[in-house]
Design a protein around this motif. Structure first.
Motif, short mmCIF file in Angstrom:
data_model
loop_
_atom_site.label_atom_id
_atom_site.label_comp_id
_atom_site.label_asym_id
_atom_site.label_seq_id
_atom_site.Cartn_x
_atom_site.Cartn_y
_atom_site.Cartn_z
N PHE A 28 18.48 34.12 62.08
CA PHE A 28 19.92 33.90 62.02
C PHE A 28 20.69 33.51 63.30
CE2 PHE A 28 18.72 36.89 58.73
CZ PHE A 28 19.91 36.08 57.15
N TRP A 29 20.15 33.03 64.49
CA TRP A 29 20.64 33.38 65.49
C TRP A 29 19.04 32.12 66.52
CZ3 TRP A 29 25.19 34.02 66.39
CH2 TRP A 29 25.63 35.56 65.48
N TRP A 30 18.62 31.51 65.47
CA TRP A 30 17.73 30.65 65.99
C TRP A 30 17.78 29.62 67.39
CZ3 TRP A 30 18.64 25.74 66.14
CH2 TRP A 30 19.33 24.85 65.02
N ILE A 31 18.98 29.23 67.03
CA ILE A 31 19.52 28.27 68.41
C ILE A 31 20.11 28.90 69.09
CG2 ILE A 31 21.92 29.01 67.94
CD1 ILE A 31 20.80 25.56 69.06
N LEU A 32 20.01 30.69 69.14
CA LEU A 32 20.16 31.24 70.59
C LEU A 32 18.69 31.62 71.12
CD1 LEU A 32 22.49 34.38 69.71
CD2 LEU A 32 23.03 31.95 71.59
N THR A 108 20.91 42.19 71.25
CA THR A 108 20.00 43.28 71.75
C THR A 108 20.74 44.14 70.84
OG1 THR A 108 19.30 43.50 74.21
CG2 THR A 108 19.96 45.21 73.79
N HIS A 109 21.76 43.95 71.39
CA HIS A 109 23.46 44.28 70.25
C HIS A 109 22.68 44.07 68.91
CE1 HIS A 109 27.02 44.71 73.07
NE2 HIS A 109 24.91 45.65 73.96
N TYR A 110 22.38 43.44 68.40
CA TYR A 110 22.08 42.67 67.33
C TYR A 110 20.81 43.51 66.86
CZ TYR A 110 25.32 39.62 65.98
OH TYR A 110 26.39 39.00 65.26
N ILE A 111 19.61 44.22 67.52
CA ILE A 111 18.47 44.31 67.45
C ILE A 111 18.88 46.45 67.20
CG2 ILE A 111 16.56 44.87 67.83
CD1 ILE A 111 16.27 42.22 69.28
N ALA A 112 20.08 46.66 67.83
CA ALA A 112 19.83 47.85 67.80
C ALA A 112 21.10 48.49 67.09
CB ALA A 112 20.79 47.98 69.52
N ALA A 113 22.07 47.22 66.09
CA ALA A 113 23.02 47.74 64.96
C ALA A 113 21.67 48.17 63.86
CB ALA A 113 23.92 46.58 64.79
N PHE A 114 20.26 47.20 63.48
CA PHE A 114 20.08 47.07 62.80
C PHE A 114 18.98 48.25 62.91
CE2 PHE A 114 15.75 46.68 60.95
CZ PHE A 114 16.17 45.71 59.24
N LEU A 115 18.77 48.58 64.11
CA LEU A 115 17.74 49.61 64.26
C LEU A 115 18.80 51.19 63.75
CD1 LEU A 115 15.24 48.81 67.59
CD2 LEU A 115 14.95 48.74 64.79
N ALA A 116 19.42 51.17 64.43
CA ALA A 116 20.21 52.44 64.40
C ALA A 116 21.68 52.35 61.98
CB ALA A 116 21.91 52.29 64.56
N MET A 117 21.14 51.12 61.69
CA MET A 117 21.12 51.13 60.25
C MET A 117 19.77 51.48 59.55
SD MET A 117 20.59 49.32 57.26
CE MET A 117 19.04 48.22 57.95
N VAL A 118 19.08 51.63 60.54
CA VAL A 118 17.38 52.06 59.41
C VAL A 118 17.73 53.33 60.19
CG1 VAL A 118 15.11 52.29 60.37
CG2 VAL A 118 15.61 49.74 59.89
N TRP A 119 17.51 54.02 61.11
CA TRP A 119 17.91 55.81 61.62
C TRP A 119 18.87 56.11 60.29
CZ3 TRP A 119 21.76 58.26 62.93
CH2 TRP A 119 22.15 59.96 63.56
N CYS A 120 20.12 55.30 60.44
CA CYS A 120 21.23 56.61 59.38
C CYS A 120 20.89 56.31 58.07
CB CYS A 120 22.50 55.30 59.71
SG CYS A 120 23.89 56.23 58.35
N ALA A 121 19.92 54.99 57.70
CA ALA A 121 19.61 55.52 56.59
C ALA A 121 18.37 56.36 56.12
CB ALA A 121 19.15 53.88 55.60
N ARG A 122 17.26 56.92 57.02
CA ARG A 122 16.67 57.81 57.36
C ARG A 122 17.12 58.71 56.79
NH1 ARG A 122 11.10 56.47 57.22
NH2 ARG A 122 10.54 58.63 57.72
N ARG A 123 18.09 59.08 58.06
CA ARG A 123 19.22 60.27 57.95
C ARG A 123 19.25 60.91 56.97
NH1 ARG A 123 18.15 64.42 61.01
NH2 ARG A 123 20.57 64.96 60.96
#
Length: 127
Positions: A28-32, A108-123
């Motif tokens: 999704f962000w390969w250009i970056l 970093t923000h996109y990675i952190a948002a994904f990890l927060a979503m994983v944490w929330c789903a597990r909770r």
């Protein structure tokens, strides 16, 4: 009430979650990842000068309080896009070139948002 995750289960940010979070930024962000930047809108006409102003001040070991370069000036600490005291900005804009630092913060923000979503789903008990 959703089932609680046992401490013996995989930690919420296990290697697979981190690998998937980073891996999904590539298509999704390969250009970056290749050193490109975002274009259009206010990104370069408004935001980039603020980031350069911040990076220049940090290079002089200063926390910028006022930016006199835009209009009649404005208080930098009150301007949310600059993020003058944001911890990632304080580190990355001091160490990296401005475009690289901006890209690192974005990814970093996109990675952190994904990890927060994983944490929330597990909770919530999702597998």
């Amino acid at each position: 009430m959703p089932p609680q995750v046992s401490p013996h289960d995989d930690p919420p940010f296990s290697r697979w979650a981190v690998a998937l979070a980073v891996g999904l930024t590539v298509p999704f962000w390969w250009i970056l990842w290749l050193g490109g930047g975002l274009i259009g809108g206010d990104i370069y006409s408004y935001s980039m000068p603020q980031k350069v102003f911040l990076a220049d001040a940090l290079a002089r070991n200063e926390i910028p309080l006022w930016n006199p370069l835009v209009g009649a000036g404005y208080p930098v600490l009150a301007e949310s896009q600059t993020g003058a005291l944001y911890p990632l900005h304080l580190v990355l804009y001091r160490l990296l070139e401005v475009q690289t630092a901006w890209t690192a913060v974005l990814l970093t923000h996109y990675i952190a948002a994904f990890l927060a979503m994983v944490w929330c789903a597990r909770r919530l008990g999702l597998q």
